[in-house]
Design an enzyme around this catalytic site. Sequence first.
Site, PDB file in Angstrom:
ATOM      1  N   GLU A 272       0.841  -1.210   0.000  1.00 30.33           N
ATOM      2  CA  GLU A 272       0.000   0.000   0.000  1.00 30.33           C
ATOM      3  C   GLU A 272       0.867   1.248   0.000  1.00 30.33           C
ATOM      4  O   GLU A 272       0.559   2.238  -0.665  1.00 30.33           O
ATOM      5  CB  GLU A 272      -0.942   0.018   1.205  1.00 30.33           C
ATOM      6  N   TRP A 275       1.699   2.000  -3.354  1.00 26.93           N
ATOM      7  CA  TRP A 275       0.663   2.678  -4.154  1.00 26.93           C
ATOM      8  C   TRP A 275       0.844   4.189  -4.051  1.00 26.93           C
ATOM      9  O   TRP A 275       0.622   4.942  -4.994  1.00 26.93           O
ATOM     10  CB  TRP A 275      -0.748   2.292  -3.675  1.00 26.93           C
ATOM     11  N   TRP A 303     -20.638  12.579 -19.841  1.00 24.92           N
ATOM     12  CA  TRP A 303     -21.103  12.782 -18.466  1.00 24.92           C
ATOM     13  C   TRP A 303     -22.433  13.534 -18.497  1.00 24.92           C
ATOM     14  O   TRP A 303     -22.725  14.253 -19.469  1.00 24.92           O
ATOM     15  CB  TRP A 303     -20.088  13.619 -17.663  1.00 24.92           C
ATOM     16  N   ASN A 338     -10.594   3.469   2.788  1.00 25.22           N
ATOM     17  CA  ASN A 338     -10.255   3.263   1.370  1.00 25.22           C
ATOM     18  C   ASN A 338     -11.320   2.475   0.603  1.00 25.22           C
ATOM     19  O   ASN A 338     -11.691   2.842  -0.501  1.00 25.22           O
ATOM     20  CB  ASN A 338      -8.905   2.558   1.248  1.00 25.22           C
ATOM     21  N   TRP A 356     -15.701  12.710 -12.980  1.00 21.98           N
ATOM     22  CA  TRP A 356     -14.822  12.356 -11.860  1.00 21.98           C
ATOM     23  C   TRP A 356     -14.160  13.589 -11.256  1.00 21.98           C
ATOM     24  O   TRP A 356     -13.849  13.609 -10.063  1.00 21.98           O
ATOM     25  CB  TRP A 356     -13.777  11.321 -12.280  1.00 21.98           C
ATOM     26  N   TRP A 379      -8.965   8.776  -8.383  1.00 23.38           N
ATOM     27  CA  TRP A 379     -10.214   9.093  -9.099  1.00 23.38           C
ATOM     28  C   TRP A 379     -10.146   8.601 -10.546  1.00 23.38           C
ATOM     29  O   TRP A 379     -11.113   8.068 -11.084  1.00 23.38           O
ATOM     30  CB  TRP A 379     -10.520  10.597  -9.039  1.00 23.38           C
TER      31      TRP A 379
HETATM   32  C1  LIG Z   1     -11.314   8.057  -4.857  1.00 25.95           C
HETATM   33  C2  LIG Z   1     -10.094   7.953  -3.940  1.00 25.95           C
HETATM   34  C3  LIG Z   1      -9.439   9.107  -3.526  1.00 25.95           C
HETATM   35  C4  LIG Z   1      -8.298   9.024  -2.713  1.00 25.95           C
HETATM   36  N1  LIG Z   1      -7.678  10.182  -2.309  1.00 25.95           N
HETATM   37  C5  LIG Z   1      -6.561  10.098  -1.532  1.00 25.95           C
HETATM   38  C6  LIG Z   1      -5.899  11.277  -1.091  1.00 25.95           C
HETATM   39  O1  LIG Z   1      -6.276  12.405  -1.435  1.00 25.95           O
HETATM   40  N2  LIG Z   1      -4.817  11.133  -0.282  1.00 25.95           N
HETATM   41  C7  LIG Z   1      -4.348   9.909   0.095  1.00 25.95           C
HETATM   42  O2  LIG Z   1      -3.354   9.840   0.840  1.00 25.95           O
HETATM   43  N3  LIG Z   1      -4.938   8.787  -0.338  1.00 25.95           N
HETATM   44  C8  LIG Z   1      -6.033   8.834  -1.123  1.00 25.95           C
HETATM   45  N4  LIG Z   1      -6.649   7.684  -1.536  1.00 25.95           N
HETATM   46  C9  LIG Z   1      -5.997   6.383  -1.260  1.00 25.95           C
HETATM   47  C10 LIG Z   1      -6.434   5.675   0.031  1.00 25.95           C
HETATM   48  O3  LIG Z   1      -7.824   5.638   0.125  1.00 25.95           O
HETATM   49  C11 LIG Z   1      -5.870   6.347   1.288  1.00 25.95           C
HETATM   50  O4  LIG Z   1      -4.482   6.547   1.155  1.00 25.95           O
HETATM   51  C12 LIG Z   1      -6.124   5.468   2.517  1.00 25.95           C
HETATM   52  O5  LIG Z   1      -7.505   5.252   2.685  1.00 25.95           O
HETATM   53  C13 LIG Z   1      -5.549   6.138   3.733  1.00 25.95           C
HETATM   54  O6  LIG Z   1      -5.875   5.419   4.883  1.00 25.95           O
HETATM   55  P1  LIG Z   1      -4.762   4.741   5.769  1.00 25.95           P
HETATM   56  O7  LIG Z   1      -3.689   5.723   6.069  1.00 25.95           O
HETATM   57  O8  LIG Z   1      -5.446   4.102   6.907  1.00 25.95           O
HETATM   58  O9  LIG Z   1      -4.196   3.656   4.756  1.00 25.95           O
HETATM   59  P2  LIG Z   1      -3.366   2.301   5.008  1.00 25.95           P
HETATM   60  O10 LIG Z   1      -4.192   1.199   4.454  1.00 25.95           O
HETATM   61  O11 LIG Z   1      -2.928   2.194   6.407  1.00 25.95           O
HETATM   62  O12 LIG Z   1      -2.121   2.459   4.032  1.00 25.95           O
HETATM   63  C14 LIG Z   1      -0.883   3.041   4.445  1.00 25.95           C
HETATM   64  C15 LIG Z   1      -0.543   4.228   3.568  1.00 25.95           C
HETATM   65  O13 LIG Z   1      -0.357   3.805   2.217  1.00 25.95           O
HETATM   66  C16 LIG Z   1      -0.799   4.836   1.333  1.00 25.95           C
HETATM   67  N5  LIG Z   1      -1.887   4.311   0.507  1.00 25.95           N
HETATM   68  C17 LIG Z   1      -2.740   3.306   0.810  1.00 25.95           C
HETATM   69  N6  LIG Z   1      -3.564   3.069  -0.227  1.00 25.95           N
HETATM   70  C18 LIG Z   1      -3.236   3.950  -1.195  1.00 25.95           C
HETATM   71  C19 LIG Z   1      -3.720   4.200  -2.518  1.00 25.95           C
HETATM   72  N7  LIG Z   1      -4.711   3.481  -3.072  1.00 25.95           N
HETATM   73  N8  LIG Z   1      -3.157   5.192  -3.232  1.00 25.95           N
HETATM   74  C20 LIG Z   1      -2.131   5.916  -2.726  1.00 25.95           C
HETATM   75  N9  LIG Z   1      -1.630   5.723  -1.477  1.00 25.95           N
HETATM   76  C21 LIG Z   1      -2.172   4.747  -0.736  1.00 25.95           C
HETATM   77  C22 LIG Z   1      -1.313   5.979   2.202  1.00 25.95           C
HETATM   78  O14 LIG Z   1      -0.283   6.933   2.338  1.00 25.95           O
HETATM   79  C23 LIG Z   1      -1.611   5.288   3.523  1.00 25.95           C
HETATM   80  O15 LIG Z   1      -1.532   6.158   4.629  1.00 25.95           O
HETATM   81  C24 LIG Z   1      -7.804   7.750  -2.333  1.00 25.95           C
HETATM   82  C25 LIG Z   1      -8.482   6.595  -2.752  1.00 25.95           C
HETATM   83  C26 LIG Z   1      -9.609   6.699  -3.537  1.00 25.95           C
HETATM   84  C27 LIG Z   1     -10.312   5.436  -3.986  1.00 25.95           C
END
Ligand SMILES: Cc1cc2nc3c(=O)[nH]c(=O)nc-3n(C[C@H](O)[C@H](O)[C@H](O)COP(=O)(O)OP(=O)(O)OC[C@H]3O[C@@H](n4cnc5c(N)ncnc54)[C@H](O)[C@@H]3O)c2cc1C
Length: 476
Positions: A272, A275, A303, A338, A356, A379
Amino acid sequence: MPDSAILWFRQDLRLADHPALMAVAERPILPVYILEDGPWAPGGAARWWLHHSLAALGRDLAERGAPLVLLRGDPRRLLPDLAAAVGATEIHAGRRTEPAGRRCDAETHAALQAAGTRLVLHRTALLHEPHQVRTGSGTPYGVYTPFSRNVFGLLEGLAPALPAPARLSTAPGAPAGLSLDELALLPRLPEPDWAAGFAAYWQPGEAGAAARLAAFLEHGLAGYADRRNDPGAAWGTSGLSPHLHLGEISPRQVWHAAQARGGKGLETFLKELLWREFSHHLLWHRPEMPEAPLRVEFAAFPWQPDAALLRAWQRGRTGYPIIDAGMRQLWQTGWMHNRVRMITASFLVKHLLQPWQQGEAWFWDTLVDADLAANSASWQWVAGCGADAAPYFRIFNPVLQGEKFDPTGAYVRRWCPELAPLPDRFIHKPHEAPEIVLRGAGLQLGRDYPAPVVELAAGRARALAAFAALKGDAAA
Ligand SMILES: Cc1cc2nc3c(=O)[nH]c(=O)nc-3n(C[C@H](O)[C@H](O)[C@H](O)COP(=O)(O)OP(=O)(O)OC[C@H]3O[C@@H](n4cnc5c(N)ncnc54)[C@H](O)[C@@H]3O)c2cc1C
């Protein structure tokens, strides 16, 4: 006495594991934060976080002997004067991936050079350098899996995290700057204080980030692979995203701490973090990503913008409990799980056929972790127009998704308390509950909870027809 240097804090608001800070820690320094205007300036919720993060950083720096100077405006104009005022020959900062920030850095570099000052950039926010990591054929990555495999390999030799400097000395001639209140980051009258509840969930700042990481390693990491898709689980995920976004903790600190803890869940968690790296890699190489679809054919997508539908989604009043719970969690806490981000985003762009970019803008304003790279990449991924996107025709059904990932309805009951008395069987589909069940729960649809804004089968068919029209156009 060595020359003074300026340490320009941006998205690395911490003292530990800060290569730019360590590069100047032995010299008299002027630590500065500049609130910049321009495209994609922080949205409302992120500004709340920034206020508290700057307060914490200011305290930590003052304790070590070099108080933080706050400014607002254009770094291209402010920094040459600041460097002259303190006699700095170098300005050190973390590299950034946002297009406006990169442009600003290049132009600041040129403006400073004329005055004989250097802008030196370090890697403070990422585990990899987007301009260095390439596919075998020398191109940037557009697909996550090979990217993550490559970066995973590179990270085997990841250097340990740096300590925080114990003492700092301040450069003579530092201006007073603005007070934190003068930056006006918090909601202000007559605006309602919509962020009032955030403090119950979050502790912005380096100490808060370290505490959250420690708690996640203790309570969450081992179960991460199994529970990270359960939006109602305590410590199902780390909640580190706002801390990582502003760099109150470095990804290198998180990477090493998770590895040291080890065990089940580790590999999924590290992926993650990659990602996040991948999103920044994409933004670096595709700077148009926040505004324009990466798959150019999607520019012609039909759209159907509709202000009332968009508003129902934003306010958590769509009549689909998992959507409404997510949007209300976002509004009340500045964060959304997420899995639910994916479901709510899919619902907006597919069942409701809203662009979007509208969802991206709403998340930008309401997420405390709003991050240009992660938000725009995600997005685009959900909308099917991203580099490595889910196919557009894969459409999440919000009722089935709710039943699968929130089977007991704990998450929905928490954020949509009016639905709490419903039996589990109907918690994700109150519109299918018989009248007697609704009455027993004290619910009248349309009065206590909205009737669905769209019928799922019809919304899905409309989305698929729009996609078919796009493909037809592309073929024509
Ligand atoms: C539509 C949409 C919009 C999003 N917008 C953002 C945003 O503006 N900022 C943001 O940080 N994340 C965003 N995310 C990705 C993800 O949802 C969040 O990073 C995550 O929910 C953060 O929660 P956590 O710290 O508990 O994640 P954990 O599951 O604990 O993951 C650890 C870290 O990994 C990174 N991470 C995890 N998943 C993703 C992912 N899919 N993409 C990029 N980094 C990821 C984050 O930095 C996160 O803190 C988005 C996802 C979606 C579907």
